[in-house]
Scaffold this active site. Structure first.
Site, PDB file in Angstrom:
ATOM      1  N   ILE A 152       2.121 -55.807 -29.846  1.00  0.00           N
ATOM      2  CA  ILE A 152       3.010 -53.862 -29.639  1.00  0.00           C
ATOM      3  C   ILE A 152       3.820 -53.779 -30.260  1.00  0.00           C
ATOM      4  O   ILE A 152       3.778 -52.761 -31.219  1.00  0.00           O
ATOM      5  CB  ILE A 152       3.723 -54.422 -28.128  1.00  0.00           C
ATOM      6  N   ASP A 171      12.651 -59.691 -37.036  1.00  0.00           N
ATOM      7  CA  ASP A 171      11.431 -60.496 -36.029  1.00  0.00           C
ATOM      8  C   ASP A 171      11.997 -61.491 -37.358  1.00  0.00           C
ATOM      9  O   ASP A 171      11.709 -61.900 -38.274  1.00  0.00           O
ATOM     10  CB  ASP A 171      10.148 -59.661 -36.331  1.00  0.00           C
ATOM     11  N   SER A 227      10.139 -54.006 -22.997  1.00  0.00           N
ATOM     12  CA  SER A 227       9.972 -55.360 -23.418  1.00  0.00           C
ATOM     13  C   SER A 227      10.212 -56.570 -21.800  1.00  0.00           C
ATOM     14  O   SER A 227       9.257 -56.440 -21.378  1.00  0.00           O
ATOM     15  CB  SER A 227      10.461 -56.014 -24.600  1.00  0.00           C
ATOM     16  N   ARG A 228      10.917 -57.292 -21.528  1.00  0.00           N
ATOM     17  CA  ARG A 228      11.789 -57.577 -20.524  1.00  0.00           C
ATOM     18  C   ARG A 228      12.921 -57.241 -20.098  1.00  0.00           C
ATOM     19  O   ARG A 228      14.455 -57.164 -20.942  1.00  0.00           O
ATOM     20  CB  ARG A 228      11.391 -59.167 -20.471  1.00  0.00           C
ATOM     21  N   GLU A 257      14.709 -56.686 -11.735  1.00  0.00           N
ATOM     22  CA  GLU A 257      13.134 -55.953 -10.668  1.00  0.00           C
ATOM     23  C   GLU A 257      12.602 -56.125  -9.808  1.00  0.00           C
ATOM     24  O   GLU A 257      12.056 -55.746  -9.454  1.00  0.00           O
ATOM     25  CB  GLU A 257      12.168 -55.512 -12.020  1.00  0.00           C
TER      26      GLU A 257
HETATM   27  P1  NAI Z   1       3.565 -60.700 -29.527  1.00  0.00           P
HETATM   28  O1  NAI Z   1       3.736 -61.816 -29.326  1.00  0.00           O
HETATM   29  O2  NAI Z   1       2.345 -60.311 -30.013  1.00  0.00           O
HETATM   30  O3  NAI Z   1       4.608 -60.601 -30.812  1.00  0.00           O
HETATM   31  C1  NAI Z   1       6.199 -60.293 -30.091  1.00  0.00           C
HETATM   32  C2  NAI Z   1       6.676 -60.454 -31.295  1.00  0.00           C
HETATM   33  O4  NAI Z   1       8.511 -61.267 -30.918  1.00  0.00           O
HETATM   34  C3  NAI Z   1       6.531 -61.718 -32.334  1.00  0.00           C
HETATM   35  O5  NAI Z   1       6.493 -60.969 -33.466  1.00  0.00           O
HETATM   36  C4  NAI Z   1       7.909 -62.669 -32.433  1.00  0.00           C
HETATM   37  O6  NAI Z   1       8.203 -63.241 -33.193  1.00  0.00           O
HETATM   38  C5  NAI Z   1       9.048 -61.822 -32.166  1.00  0.00           C
HETATM   39  N1  NAI Z   1      10.474 -61.755 -31.409  1.00  0.00           N
HETATM   40  C6  NAI Z   1      10.492 -63.459 -30.803  1.00  0.00           C
HETATM   41  N2  NAI Z   1      11.810 -63.244 -31.109  1.00  0.00           N
HETATM   42  C7  NAI Z   1      12.218 -62.644 -31.346  1.00  0.00           C
HETATM   43  C8  NAI Z   1      13.376 -61.749 -31.584  1.00  0.00           C
HETATM   44  N3  NAI Z   1      14.882 -62.790 -31.140  1.00  0.00           N
HETATM   45  N4  NAI Z   1      13.753 -60.956 -32.363  1.00  0.00           N
HETATM   46  C9  NAI Z   1      12.680 -60.172 -32.830  1.00  0.00           C
HETATM   47  N5  NAI Z   1      11.893 -60.766 -32.635  1.00  0.00           N
HETATM   48  C10 NAI Z   1      11.139 -62.172 -31.801  1.00  0.00           C
HETATM   49  O7  NAI Z   1       4.288 -60.112 -27.723  1.00  0.00           O
HETATM   50  P2  NAI Z   1       3.313 -58.461 -27.461  1.00  0.00           P
HETATM   51  O8  NAI Z   1       2.061 -58.635 -27.361  1.00  0.00           O
HETATM   52  O9  NAI Z   1       3.181 -57.525 -28.314  1.00  0.00           O
HETATM   53  O10 NAI Z   1       4.326 -58.725 -26.188  1.00  0.00           O
HETATM   54  C11 NAI Z   1       5.928 -58.391 -26.729  1.00  0.00           C
HETATM   55  C12 NAI Z   1       6.712 -58.353 -25.086  1.00  0.00           C
HETATM   56  O11 NAI Z   1       6.332 -56.399 -24.556  1.00  0.00           O
HETATM   57  C13 NAI Z   1       5.972 -59.406 -24.301  1.00  0.00           C
HETATM   58  O12 NAI Z   1       6.186 -60.247 -24.759  1.00  0.00           O
HETATM   59  C14 NAI Z   1       6.420 -58.837 -22.849  1.00  0.00           C
HETATM   60  O13 NAI Z   1       7.271 -59.637 -22.296  1.00  0.00           O
HETATM   61  C15 NAI Z   1       6.368 -56.998 -22.927  1.00  0.00           C
HETATM   62  N6  NAI Z   1       5.669 -56.415 -22.192  1.00  0.00           N
HETATM   63  C16 NAI Z   1       5.732 -55.733 -21.605  1.00  0.00           C
HETATM   64  C17 NAI Z   1       4.934 -54.966 -21.194  1.00  0.00           C
HETATM   65  C18 NAI Z   1       5.176 -53.876 -20.034  1.00  0.00           C
HETATM   66  O14 NAI Z   1       4.179 -53.020 -18.603  1.00  0.00           O
HETATM   67  N7  NAI Z   1       5.896 -53.325 -19.787  1.00  0.00           N
HETATM   68  C19 NAI Z   1       3.304 -55.055 -21.356  1.00  0.00           C
HETATM   69  C20 NAI Z   1       2.869 -56.202 -21.827  1.00  0.00           C
HETATM   70  C21 NAI Z   1       3.889 -57.027 -22.586  1.00  0.00           C
END
Ligand code: NAI
Length: 324
Positions: A152, A171, A227-228, A257
């Site tokens: 994302i 990151d 994100s969360r 939530e």
């Molecule tokens: P992804 O796994 O592809 O990327 C997550 C990135 O965050 C990785 O590059 C990781 O190294 C990095 N990361 C981990 N710990 C970190 C830290 N302490 N500081 C900075 N970066 C850090 O995951 P993706 O697909 O990009 O999704 C990210 C998050 O978005 C999901 O885990 C989920 O919680 C949230 N999400 C929210 C949705 C919504 O509807 N609001 C829908 C889908 C995802």
């Protein structure tokens, strides 16, 4: 394989049936200790972000004969993975369905917040064409800090590059191919006019945005969280909004939530005082976990979930397992 799909909405039924689901039971209730019995007779359970997947519920599922947990989401912070492993439950997820859906919602939230289009729309419908109070700022040329540059975050970077923003990222696993300047968290917060949270919730990111980090931000900076919820410490954010240190907040997720989102509470008294306080700020925008909610994403979620189930049925392992 019979699948019990909890927290089922009309749109889940439509997308799963359109993806060819046959043996599936749609259960409206959120999965918790009260509703878990509805999984009786099913080998798999399909759960969403606010379903309860702690050790107690997982143990009940296992007793009922469930062997496979199909998460129809990317995040798995709500699953007790150690308990699942102990109980022999296989957990699968949908790692990627539409990063664009979430990235584009991040943009929608930010533009709405800083150009106040939600307030303008309400005004115009009331016959009020006054501009006072609607002053915004250009994103072009501003520094935008992206925390988390995974699937994302990468889409977000491309979108904001297109808007002519200066980009900095943070990151623990930098991706050199993205051509963005990676900096430490403190520097990102100090330099950015806009901070976007695109990281997962884990032990390191829980309350990543707390009182101290908010004090590192530029006075009047804007924060967007898709994100969360627990990535930000909401009471600390409320204090920063009250003092003006934080100039605006847009959130699609909220730490508490689970009791609120995905349901109509419009006839009830809101008992969450923290959430209620958030809703009083003119510079706070809240959507109820809808960033993922596009036609493309729903279709991909249903397809990948059914593929996970089919792969498990064929070889005992889903396509996208989640390891403890
Ligand atoms: P992804 O796994 O592809 O990327 C997550 C990135 O965050 C990785 O590059 C990781 O190294 C990095 N990361 C981990 N710990 C970190 C830290 N302490 N500081 C900075 N970066 C850090 O995951 P993706 O697909 O990009 O999704 C990210 C998050 O978005 C999901 O885990 C989920 O919680 C949230 N999400 C929210 C949705 C919504 O509807 N609001 C829908 C889908 C995802």
């Amino acid at each position: 394989m019979r699948i019990a799909l909890f927290s089922a909405k009309r749109y889940d039924r439509q997308s799963f049936l359109a993806a060819g689901a046959r043996d599936i039971e749609f259960i409206e209730a959120r999965l918790d200790l009260h509703s878990v019995g509805a999984a009786q007779g099913c080998e798999a359970v399909c759960a969403f972000v606010n379903d309860q997947l702690d050790a107690a519920v997982l143990a009940q599922l296992q007793r009922l004969g469930v062997r496979l947990l199909l998460l129809r989401c990317a995040g798995y912070n709500h699953v007790d993975l150690a308990a699942a492993q102990r109980l022999g439950l296989v957990v699968a997820r949908v790692p990627e369905y539409s990063a664009h859906a979430v990235a584009e919602h991040t943009l929608a939230l930010l533009l709405t917040l800083i150009r106040k289009t939600h307030r303008a729309h309400a005004r115009v419908r009331e016959g009020n064409f006054e501009l006072d109070g609607l002053l915004g700022f250009d994103l072009h040329g501003k520094t935008v800090g992206v925390i988390g540059t995974g699937r994302i975050g990468r889409c977000v970077l491309r979108i904001f590059q297109g808007l002519g923003c200066e980009l900095v990222a943070h990151d623990p696993q930098p991706d050199a191919t993205l051509g963005v300047a990676y900096v430490g968290l403190q520097e990102l917060l100090q330099r950015s006019r806009v901070v976007l949270l695109q990281c997962p919730l884990n032990g390191h990111t829980h309350h990543l945005i707390n009182a101290e980090r908010l004090s590192w931000m530029q006075p009047g900076a804007v924060l967007v969280n898709t994100s969360r919820g627990a990535v930000i410490d909401t009471p600390a954010v409320i204090q920063a909004l009250k003092s003006g240190q934080l100039g605006g907040l847009a959130i699609d997720v909220y730490e508490e939530e689970a009791e609120l989102f995905f349901a109509d509470h419009s006839d009830e008294i809101l008992t969450d005082d923290v959430f209620a306080r958030l809703l009083t700020f003119p510079n706070v925008l809240v959507t109820a976990h809808q960033a993922f909610f596009t036609e493309e994403a729903l279709a991909a979620i249903a397809r990948t979930t059914l593929d996970n189930a089919a792969a498990y049925a064929a070889q005992g392992l889903p396509l996208h397992p989640v390891a403890a």
